[in-house]
Design a protein around this motif. Structure first.
Motif, PDB file in Angstrom:
ATOM      1  N   ASP A   1       0.827  -1.206   0.000  1.00 40.62           N
ATOM      2  CA  ASP A   1       0.000   0.000   0.000  1.00 40.62           C
ATOM      3  C   ASP A   1       0.863   1.260   0.000  1.00 40.62           C
ATOM      4  O   ASP A   1       0.372   2.363   0.226  1.00 40.62           O
ATOM      5  N   LEU A   2       2.150   1.114  -0.261  1.00 37.77           N
ATOM      6  CA  LEU A   2       3.036   2.264  -0.365  1.00 37.77           C
ATOM      7  C   LEU A   2       2.686   3.083  -1.607  1.00 37.77           C
ATOM      8  O   LEU A   2       2.228   2.527  -2.605  1.00 37.77           O
TER       9      LEU A   2
ATOM     10  N   GLU B   1      -3.021 -10.683 -15.329  1.00 37.00           N
ATOM     11  CA  GLU B   1      -4.018 -11.333 -14.467  1.00 37.00           C
ATOM     12  C   GLU B   1      -3.375 -11.895 -13.200  1.00 37.00           C
ATOM     13  O   GLU B   1      -3.918 -11.777 -12.103  1.00 37.00           O
ATOM     14  N   ALA B   2      -2.187 -12.490 -13.349  1.00 36.85           N
ATOM     15  CA  ALA B   2      -1.503 -13.050 -12.179  1.00 36.85           C
ATOM     16  C   ALA B   2      -1.119 -11.959 -11.195  1.00 36.85           C
ATOM     17  O   ALA B   2      -1.237 -12.139  -9.969  1.00 36.85           O
ATOM     18  N   ALA B   3      -0.667 -10.810 -11.698  1.00 38.31           N
ATOM     19  CA  ALA B   3      -0.268  -9.714 -10.810  1.00 38.31           C
ATOM     20  C   ALA B   3      -1.461  -9.125 -10.081  1.00 38.31           C
ATOM     21  O   ALA B   3      -1.330  -8.623  -8.957  1.00 38.31           O
ATOM     22  N   GLN B   4      -2.628  -9.175 -10.712  1.00 40.74           N
ATOM     23  CA  GLN B   4      -3.823  -8.618 -10.098  1.00 40.74           C
ATOM     24  C   GLN B   4      -4.561  -9.612  -9.206  1.00 40.74           C
ATOM     25  O   GLN B   4      -5.594  -9.274  -8.621  1.00 40.74           O
ATOM     26  N   TYR B   5      -4.028 -10.829  -9.102  1.00 38.84           N
ATOM     27  CA  TYR B   5      -4.635 -11.804  -8.196  1.00 38.84           C
ATOM     28  C   TYR B   5      -4.055 -11.595  -6.799  1.00 38.84           C
ATOM     29  O   TYR B   5      -2.996 -12.094  -6.459  1.00 38.84           O
ATOM     30  N   CYS B   6      -4.766 -10.824  -5.997  1.00 36.69           N
ATOM     31  CA  CYS B   6      -4.341 -10.509  -4.624  1.00 36.69           C
ATOM     32  C   CYS B   6      -5.553 -10.727  -3.725  1.00 36.69           C
ATOM     33  O   CYS B   6      -6.370  -9.801  -3.546  1.00 36.69           O
TER      34      CYS B   6
ATOM     35  N   ASP C   1      -6.204 -10.691  -0.671  1.00 34.96           N
ATOM     36  CA  ASP C   1      -6.422  -9.825   0.492  1.00 34.96           C
ATOM     37  C   ASP C   1      -6.577  -8.357   0.121  1.00 34.96           C
ATOM     38  O   ASP C   1      -6.632  -7.499   1.000  1.00 34.96           O
ATOM     39  N   VAL C   2      -6.634  -8.068  -1.185  1.00 33.21           N
ATOM     40  CA  VAL C   2      -6.724  -6.683  -1.636  1.00 33.21           C
ATOM     41  C   VAL C   2      -8.060  -6.455  -2.324  1.00 33.21           C
ATOM     42  O   VAL C   2      -8.477  -7.242  -3.175  1.00 33.21           O
ATOM     43  N   THR C   3      -8.730  -5.368  -1.948  1.00 31.31           N
ATOM     44  CA  THR C   3      -9.982  -4.998  -2.584  1.00 31.31           C
ATOM     45  C   THR C   3      -9.698  -3.962  -3.670  1.00 31.31           C
ATOM     46  O   THR C   3      -9.054  -2.947  -3.411  1.00 31.31           O
ATOM     47  N   GLY C   4     -10.183  -4.221  -4.860  1.00 37.20           N
ATOM     48  CA  GLY C   4      -9.947  -3.285  -5.954  1.00 37.20           C
ATOM     49  C   GLY C   4      -8.638  -3.582  -6.673  1.00 37.20           C
ATOM     50  O   GLY C   4      -8.179  -4.726  -6.733  1.00 37.20           O
TER      51      GLY C   4
END
Length: 300
Positions: A167-168, A177-182, A184-187
């Motif tokens: 969150d820095l 798609e792999a990078a956006q698979y988080c 615990d992260v919303t949005g």
């Protein structure tokens, strides 16, 4: 939503042409390899052409020998890097599919494997031509940081080898798609631009230190010093960045979300950190030995 940096709109391909129905493309990653090797080669030749940098003003290699060695280095980087990736990071897959090992155009290279390949190639060349191995190592490592700098920037452009979610405010929203698979992260998921951290530490900082030691501190007159600083410096830089770098997917599981290759009770080391430990130890050995021999010569 936390502040983040959108991923720049840069294509991994610089340009492409179609010939006889086959598409040929020049990619930033390939250009980084080419330019990095050329810059490193010219820097090494410059050092070899500066007699005052060397003990008794006698460089360990002639420019023609450096040019000959370059071919060996390129082969060592490619074969070592590919074999290192196959056997350090995905041994089960590649042992089951040996025909895939040399398919370098499909991606997957290991710096540690490439380093071992260069070391082996350099040892063979030094033995064949009667060149002092450690002093040659000092000369060769001087030319490595430009390639590391450009290679890591190319990794960033390719949107690969990104870091863990953050969150820095300088976190980057990588588009894959792999990078956006988080989970615990919303949005939108922002990640550490770990490629740029490595470019700065391994390319700029380490490269500047080596040049300063060579041109301002007479490091070539103390065989092993530059080699030790490079090995230890790279190992420490990579070990540190591994704390924020996303590990390869094959190491991540429900019971091991941090992707640690070795761990006890959730604490341990990534594969990159494990491979850096011998580099740090070997670097310390060369530095300490070089300093001890320099003191002995002074007292003699």
């Amino acid at each position: 939503m936390n502040a983040l940096i959108p991923f720049p709109d840069i294509s991994p391909e610089i340009f492409s042409v179609s010939l006889f129905g086959i598409e040929f493309a020049l990619r930033w990653y390939a250009l980084a390899y080419i330019v990095g090797i050329l810059l490193g080669w010219r820097l090494v030749v410059l050092a070899a052409r500066t007699p005052r940098l060397w003990r008794d003003e006698t460089p360990v290699m002639r420019p023609q020998q450096i040019e000959d060695l370059l071919t060996w280095v390129i082969v060592g980087v490619i074969l070592g890097g590919r074999l290192g990736y196959a056997f350090f990071y995905q041994p089960e897959y590649y042992l089951s599919n040996p025909g895939q090992i040399l398919r370098v155009w499909e991606g997957g290279m290991s710096f540690h494997g490439g380093a071992l390949g260069v070391i082996l190639a350099g040892l063979v060349y030094a033995l064949r031509h009667g060149i002092a191995k450690v002093s040659m190592g000092d000369l060769v490592v001087l030319g490595v940081p430009p390639g590391l700098l450009l290679g890591r920037i190319a990794n960033f452009i390719n949107a690969e080898l990104w870091g863990r979610p953050t969150d820095l405010p300088w976190g980057v929203a990588f588009p894959t798609e792999a990078a956006q698979y988080c989970p615990d992260v919303t949005g939108i998921c922002a990640r550490h631009p770990s490629q740029l951290y490595e470019a700065l530490l391994e390319g700029v900082v380490l490269g500047a230190v080596l040049i300063w030691l060579a041109w301002r501190r007479g490091a070539f007159k103390t065989p092993g010093l530059l080699l030790g600083v490079f090995l230890g410096g790279y190992g420490i830089a990579r070990f540190a960045v591994e704390f924020v770098r996303q590990p390869d997917a094959q190491f991540v599981s429900a019971g091991n979300p941090l992707g640690l290759a070795w761990h006890i009770g959730g604490y341990g080391l990534t594969m990159g950190q494990i491979l850096c430990l011998p580099m740090i130890a070997l670097g310390a050995f060369f530095v300490l030995r070089a300093r001890a021999r320099a003191r002995a010569r002074t007292q003699a």
